[in-house]
Design a protein around this motif. Structure first.
Motif, PDB file in Angstrom:
ATOM      1  N   UNK A   1       0.820  -1.339  -0.129  1.00  0.00           N
ATOM      2  CA  UNK A   1      -0.110   0.109  -0.203  1.00  0.00           C
ATOM      3  C   UNK A   1       0.986   1.491   0.056  1.00  0.00           C
ATOM      4  N   UNK A   2       0.195   2.455   0.422  1.00  0.00           N
ATOM      5  CA  UNK A   2       0.729   3.558   0.208  1.00  0.00           C
ATOM      6  C   UNK A   2       1.818   3.654   1.476  1.00  0.00           C
ATOM      7  N   UNK A   3       2.662   4.745   1.311  1.00  0.00           N
ATOM      8  CA  UNK A   3       3.786   5.173   2.323  1.00  0.00           C
ATOM      9  C   UNK A   3       2.933   5.907   3.600  1.00  0.00           C
ATOM     10  N   UNK A   4       3.527   5.666   4.697  1.00  0.00           N
ATOM     11  CA  UNK A   4       2.681   6.019   5.574  1.00  0.00           C
ATOM     12  C   UNK A   4       2.901   7.763   5.901  1.00  0.00           C
ATOM     13  N   UNK A   5       2.265   8.594   5.069  1.00  0.00           N
ATOM     14  CA  UNK A   5       2.329   9.907   4.925  1.00  0.00           C
ATOM     15  C   UNK A   5       3.134  10.491   3.914  1.00  0.00           C
ATOM     16  N   UNK A   6       3.356  11.666   3.630  1.00  0.00           N
ATOM     17  CA  UNK A   6       4.154  12.172   2.851  1.00  0.00           C
ATOM     18  C   UNK A   6       5.168  13.174   3.308  1.00  0.00           C
ATOM     19  N   UNK A   7       6.041  13.616   2.524  1.00  0.00           N
ATOM     20  CA  UNK A   7       7.062  14.533   2.953  1.00  0.00           C
ATOM     21  C   UNK A   7       8.346  13.682   3.410  1.00  0.00           C
ATOM     22  N   UNK A   8       9.443  14.598   3.811  1.00  0.00           N
ATOM     23  CA  UNK A   8      10.480  13.968   4.179  1.00  0.00           C
ATOM     24  C   UNK A   8      10.463  12.686   5.134  1.00  0.00           C
ATOM     25  N   UNK A   9       9.443  12.820   5.991  1.00  0.00           N
ATOM     26  CA  UNK A   9       9.516  11.619   6.945  1.00  0.00           C
ATOM     27  C   UNK A   9       8.429  10.569   6.452  1.00  0.00           C
ATOM     28  N   UNK A  10       8.241  10.602   5.110  1.00  0.00           N
ATOM     29  CA  UNK A  10       6.914   9.727   4.894  1.00  0.00           C
ATOM     30  C   UNK A  10       7.498   8.487   4.320  1.00  0.00           C
ATOM     31  N   UNK A  11       8.241   7.532   5.058  1.00  0.00           N
ATOM     32  CA  UNK A  11       8.631   6.260   4.711  1.00  0.00           C
ATOM     33  C   UNK A  11       8.178   5.296   5.923  1.00  0.00           C
ATOM     34  N   UNK A  12       8.659   4.217   5.312  1.00  0.00           N
ATOM     35  CA  UNK A  12       7.989   3.180   6.151  1.00  0.00           C
ATOM     36  C   UNK A  12       8.753   3.039   7.651  1.00  0.00           C
ATOM     37  N   UNK A  13       8.041   2.629   8.467  1.00  0.00           N
ATOM     38  CA  UNK A  13       8.236   2.134  10.076  1.00  0.00           C
ATOM     39  C   UNK A  13       7.770   1.135  10.537  1.00  0.00           C
ATOM     40  N   UNK A  14       8.106   0.358  11.403  1.00  0.00           N
ATOM     41  CA  UNK A  14       7.389  -0.709  12.182  1.00  0.00           C
ATOM     42  C   UNK A  14       6.741  -0.608  13.253  1.00  0.00           C
ATOM     43  N   UNK A  15       7.074   0.467  14.088  1.00  0.00           N
ATOM     44  CA  UNK A  15       6.377   0.789  15.343  1.00  0.00           C
ATOM     45  C   UNK A  15       6.143   2.237  15.413  1.00  0.00           C
ATOM     46  N   UNK A  16       4.982   2.597  15.528  1.00  0.00           N
ATOM     47  CA  UNK A  16       4.634   4.020  16.023  1.00  0.00           C
ATOM     48  C   UNK A  16       5.096   4.463  17.355  1.00  0.00           C
ATOM     49  N   UNK A  17       5.306   5.680  17.578  1.00  0.00           N
ATOM     50  CA  UNK A  17       5.458   6.323  19.023  1.00  0.00           C
ATOM     51  C   UNK A  17       4.300   5.935  19.980  1.00  0.00           C
ATOM     52  N   UNK A  18       3.181   6.043  19.605  1.00  0.00           N
ATOM     53  CA  UNK A  18       2.101   5.708  20.205  1.00  0.00           C
ATOM     54  C   UNK A  18       2.099   4.215  20.657  1.00  0.00           C
ATOM     55  N   UNK A  19       2.517   3.364  19.886  1.00  0.00           N
ATOM     56  CA  UNK A  19       2.545   1.730  20.073  1.00  0.00           C
ATOM     57  C   UNK A  19       3.724   1.633  21.261  1.00  0.00           C
TER      58      UNK A  19
END
Length: 422
Positions: free
Chosen positions: A259-277
């Motif tokens: 699917x799509x990248x998580x967001x756009x812009x300079x930080x819009x690339x894949x992550x495995x774990x969010x800060x909230x998680x």
């Protein structure tokens, strides 16, 4: 008289339906030693490569460096091959783990077809006709069980579905050794016959025990069946490999990183774990956040502003995860780990470092990095990426980024760096 015998035979009861223990039960005309041999040779090459890349993945975690890195503390001599994981080329782990996971997915149709082709042998009676036959049957049972265990746990890990008891790392590691031992034994016993069947076919006098004695009418040839298996593997390749390429990620329909990248812009690339998680709250990463640096020179507490005042360096490095997904090179900017080691009192030959995260739980909230990783000029305590500050999900206020290291070793939300012998 003849009519009487014919009428008598006509009224005899039909023979009972054959049991799975009888070869006549298995009637597919596709089964045969040639079909099984082709699949076996493909699996021999593929599984061997998977085993090697799996061991490389294990070595990349530097499990013999520190207890925090070692998720298999009772490995003993099974860690005989471990070596200092290098930092170059910077895409090394992206390549090896991408091959490991992609090949595991692609081989699923081949494995299933191979198991289907030999399933009659699992029901053969008697269970053991000789010591050699007993060894073959045992290796077959361990092979089938081990293959199913390794492939199922690996596929579940790719999907981030941890339905199995215990941690993935020791289960997959020890399971791989049991499976590969059975795989080697089975290969030793069967490879000569498989190669002979592929080159010359079976001698006329030798019975093909894999073939049915009374096959049904063929609906597909053996080569046609192999083409179906190959098409299935190709389909899995097309719908999974894109998770490792930013431009093709939408094609990775069968993986969580599709699917799509998580967001756009300079930080819009894949992550495995969010800060909230991870349980990271803004109050911990705001103005009161400090990085603690420890070494022979003492203990230093640095704010993000003070870190930004130090010499800043850039490095183009990917993020590559054990689940097989990766990003393209991102431009990271921050303070070299070597400079922080010098601040801590190690000006000549920086040692390893223990990295701790604000994250309160998780198997890799604390990791150890080797001295060669600290020394590499591309190893950074990153403060920004692609010309912008890190986002909370990418590790703000600071994260580690090291060339060729698995994603989980690139700790996010760093709170403490302890330099010294590990």
């Amino acid at each position: 008289m003849g009519d009487t015998r014919q009428r008598t035979r006509a009224h005899l009861p039909s023979p009972p339906f054959p049991l799975p223990t009888e070869r006549a039960f298995w009637r597919s005309p596709v089964r045969g030693v040639w079909f099984t041999a082709v699949l076996g040779v493909v699996l021999l090459a593929g599984i061997t490569l998977m085993f090697v890349t799996g061991l490389l993945s294990y070595a990349a975690y530097n499990p013999d460096l520190a207890a925090v890195n070692d998720k298999t503390p009772d490995k003993g001599w099974l860690g005989f091959y471990l070596f200092d994981w290098p930092t170059g080329p910077h895409w090394l782990y992206r390549l090896t783990q991408g091959i490991h996971v992609t090949l595991g997915i692609v081989l699923v149709p081949v494995l299933l077809a191979k198991l289907w082709s030999v399933v009659p042998k699992l029901f053969t009676l008697p269970p053991a006709r000789s010591a050699g036959h007993a060894l073959e049957r045992l290796s077959l049972l361990l092979l089938v069980g081990g293959a199913l265990f390794e492939f199922v746990t690996g596929l579940l890990n790719i999907q981030l579905e941890y339905l199995f008891p215990g941690s993935f790392y020791p289960l997959h590691f020890y399971g791989a050794w049991v499976f590969f031992a059975a795989f080697l034994a089975h290969t030793f016993l069967k490879l000569p016959m498989a190669l002979r069947a592929l080159r010359h076919g079976l001698p006329t006098a030798e019975k093909d025990e894999s073939a049915s004695p009374r096959p049904t009418t063929p609906t597909v040839s053996r080569r046609g069946a192999l083409a179906v298996v190959g098409a299935g593997s190709l389909l899995l390749l097309v719908t999974s490999a894109g998770r490792s390429f930013d431009g093709l990620r939408r094609t990775a329909l069968l993986t969580p990183r599709g699917g799509a990248e998580p967001g756009s812009g300079p930080n819009g690339f894949q992550i495995n774990k969010t800060a909230a998680k991870a349980g990271i709250v803004p109050a911990e990463t705001g103005e009161r956040w400090r990085l603690t640096v420890v070494g022979p020179a003492g203990e230093f507490r640095l704010s993000r502003t003070e870190l930004l005042a130090m010499a800043q360096h850039s490095a183009a490095l990917p993020i590559a995860c054990v689940e097989g997904w990766s990003t393209s090179d991102q431009w990271w900017r921050g303070v070299r780990l070597g400079d922080l080691a010098a601040l801590a009192g190690f000006r000549d030959g920086p040692p390893g470092v223990l990295v701790e995260s604000l994250q309160l739980s998780g198997p890799f909230r604390t990791v150890a990095l080797r001295d060669n990783q600290v020394r590499d000029a591309r190893s950074l305590l990153a403060l920004g990426v692609n010309g912008e500050d890190l986002s909370p999900d990418h590790g703000y206020p600071a994260r580690v980024i090291v060339p060729a290291a698995p994603g989980v070793m690139n700790t996010k939300w760093v709170s403490r760096l302890t330099f010294g012998e590990l």
